[in-house]
Design an enzyme around this catalytic site. Structure first.
Site, PDB file in Angstrom:
ATOM      1  N   LYS A 174      12.344  19.058   3.988  1.00 30.14           N
ATOM      2  CA  LYS A 174      11.390  19.770   3.153  1.00 30.14           C
ATOM      3  C   LYS A 174       9.991  19.180   3.341  1.00 30.14           C
ATOM      4  CE  LYS A 174      10.949  20.964  -1.796  1.00 30.14           C
ATOM      5  NZ  LYS A 174      11.643  20.825  -3.096  1.00 30.14           N
TER       6      LYS A 174
ATOM      7  N   SER B 192      11.776  24.919  -5.515  1.00 29.89           N
ATOM      8  CA  SER B 192      10.733  24.723  -4.516  1.00 29.89           C
ATOM      9  C   SER B 192      11.268  24.485  -3.110  1.00 29.89           C
ATOM     10  CB  SER B 192       9.856  23.546  -4.943  1.00 29.89           C
ATOM     11  OG  SER B 192      10.589  22.335  -4.953  1.00 29.89           O
TER      12      SER B 192
ATOM     13  N   SER C 232      14.981  22.820  -8.195  1.00 31.18           N
ATOM     14  CA  SER C 232      14.424  23.212  -6.901  1.00 31.18           C
ATOM     15  C   SER C 232      15.405  23.237  -5.744  1.00 31.18           C
ATOM     16  CB  SER C 232      13.243  22.306  -6.544  1.00 31.18           C
ATOM     17  OG  SER C 232      12.155  22.558  -7.387  1.00 31.18           O
TER      18      SER C 232
END
Length: 470
Positions: free
Chosen positions: A79, A154, A178
């Site tokens: 990420k 996210s 997330s």
């Protein structure tokens, strides 16, 4: 013939070990898929093709020499909130464009030690603040089940990449849902570990106790294998859990026994309720668990609404304290400025009180839940939403309200520190994935994996692939 991207990471590793495929071939296959689907999905902010192929060639040499780790040569991704020393880490923000961290996050070192090869950095909202993924760098990440809808956030880029077969599994992080939010929106399995299970070192901080890293995968066994790789404390961790005595991969093969599972669907927020798809998924999962011999018990949602304003004090204080130069404020998205402005007036006393309130309140909740082995709720209250839905009003306060309408369940387990997973057990009449959430007691990640694996075996989802990405 089975396509390479149809194999999960465990099967890809086996194919490499048996020399049925080379790592260079495997990595190139996935890089080609990333290029082909880049515009449709927005899954990657940065693709490190040259570096990945160099590492794949080295992996093939190690495999040939019999000097390979379990997952040597298997592709993955990190990420773009996660520090990577050799690769820019933008955190989804124009302010951080081109920033190359001075060191890897410890989780990166551990994933690479297991043999995985990163293909790049996956899309994330600015500083990971949103339950949807959009930014001013490359725009939104989209669920491959309907590319007019957001992948969730996210860790939206990671979830979209896994769901579309761009990588077999990926690292995500979860401070309010997330990992589980995009797992639900993209029809894959996402696992948030217990607080302290994965180190935030060496440069990260889990000062609030809310956030941690975890796996996004298409199979429970892949998620367990990735957590086995990263669930190792680093010296200096504030609240470390010891490395598990039994690998999570072994828990996947263990029958969970007959469990007592609490369930609720009501949210802790007044005026916010789950939609019909969420209820249908939750009821179907309840029936499945009962058919497996478990006792499913209805209880009232034990988390009080009073948690929400205190969570917001902590959430906004974190971004308000970020070291962003004042002259860069104009480059931030309205949503980011909104949270910074909310956090700036909070005093140290207010922050201390909020942290203590969360700890005391959720401790009591967890104490009251000791009579149960697991908890079942919807993951999200709504299906994946159109990419413009969250911020179409232009008002960040309305944006926040819509996020609460979308995800009123997930942040509760960040506050309590419990492990929680989203399972892709249901699809709407429109073909949209609808996840359900199973949570365990703090520290009981292994038993939760055992239950999730049993559910997966009874209602397999691995071979269900989004049209257009098969």
């Amino acid at each position: 013939m089975t396509q390479l991207h149809h194999l999960d990471a465990v099967d890809q590793a086996a194919a490499l070990q048996s020399r049925e495929v080379s790592s260079v071939e495997l990595v190139q296959h996935h890089l080609d898929r990333i290029v082909h689907h880049a515009d449709a999905l927005g899954a990657f902010i940065t693709v490190t093709a040259e570096l990945a192929l160099e590492r794949a060639a080295e992996a093939d040499r190690c495999l040939a020499a019999g000097d390979a780790a379990t997952f040597t040569g298997v592709p993955t991704a990190f990420k773009d909130l996660t520090f990577t020393a050799a690769t820019p880490t933008s955190m989804g923000s124009r302010v951080m464009r081109g920033f190359v961290p001075p060191a890897n996050a410890y989780v990166v070192d551990l994933v690479e030690k297991a043999g995985f090869i990163s293909l790049g950095k996956t899309n994330t909202p600015e500083f990971g603040l949103s339950s949807y993924t959009d930014n001013d760098l490359i725009g939104p990440a989209r669920t491959p089940w309907d590319t007019s809808r957001n992948a969730g956030g996210s860790s939206g880029g990671a979830a979209a990449a896994v769901a579309a077969g761009l990588v077999p599994l990926a690292q995500g992080s979860d401070g309010g849902g997330s990992i589980r939010i995009p797992a639900s929106a993209c029809g894959i399995f996402g696992f948030k570990p217990s607080r302290g299970r994965v180190s935030a070192g060496p440069l990260g901080s889990d000062w609030s106790g809310l956030a941690g890293d975890g796996p996004l995968a298409r199979s429970v066994r892949d998620a367990a294998a990735l957590l086995d790789a990263i669930a190792h404390p680093m010296p200096g961790d504030v609240r470390p859990l010891p490395a598990p005595p039994v690998p999570y991969a072994e828990w996947v093969g263990r029958p969970p026994g007959r469990l007592r599972i609490a369930r609720w669907s009501a949210t802790h927020l007044e005026g916010i309720a789950p939609g019909p798809d969420a209820i249908a998924a939750w009821e179907s999962a309840s029936a499945l668990l009962e058919s497996l011999g478990h006792d499913v018990v209805d209880i009232a949602n034990p988390f009080p609404q009073a948690l929400e304003p205190q969570f917001n004090v902590i959430w906004s204080s974190g971004i308000a304290g970020a070291l962003i130069p004042p002259e860069s404020d104009r480059l931030l998205r309205p949503n980011t400025r909104y949270w910074r402005e909310r956090g700036r007036p909070a005093s140290a006393v207010e922050l201390s009180q909020a942290l203590q309130f969360l700890e005391l309140t959720t401790r009591q909740v967890v104490t009251d839940l000791q009579a149960y082995d697991a908890i079942l709720t919807p993951t999200l209250a709504l299906p994946p939403q159109p990419v413009e839905w969250f911020n179409e009003s232009g008002d960040p306060a309305e944006d926040h309200h819509r996020e609460l309408l979308f995800t009123p369940y997930t942040a509760l387990y960040n506050m309590s520190g419990q492990p929680a997973a989203s399972l892709p057990l249901h699809w709407s009449a429109e073909g949209l994935p609808i996840g359900v959430m199973l949570a365990g007691l703090p520290g009981q990640d292994g038993p939760l994996f055992s239950l999730c694996a049993q559910v997966e075996a009874a209602a397999p989802w691995h071979d269900r692939r989004p049209p257009g990405f098969a």
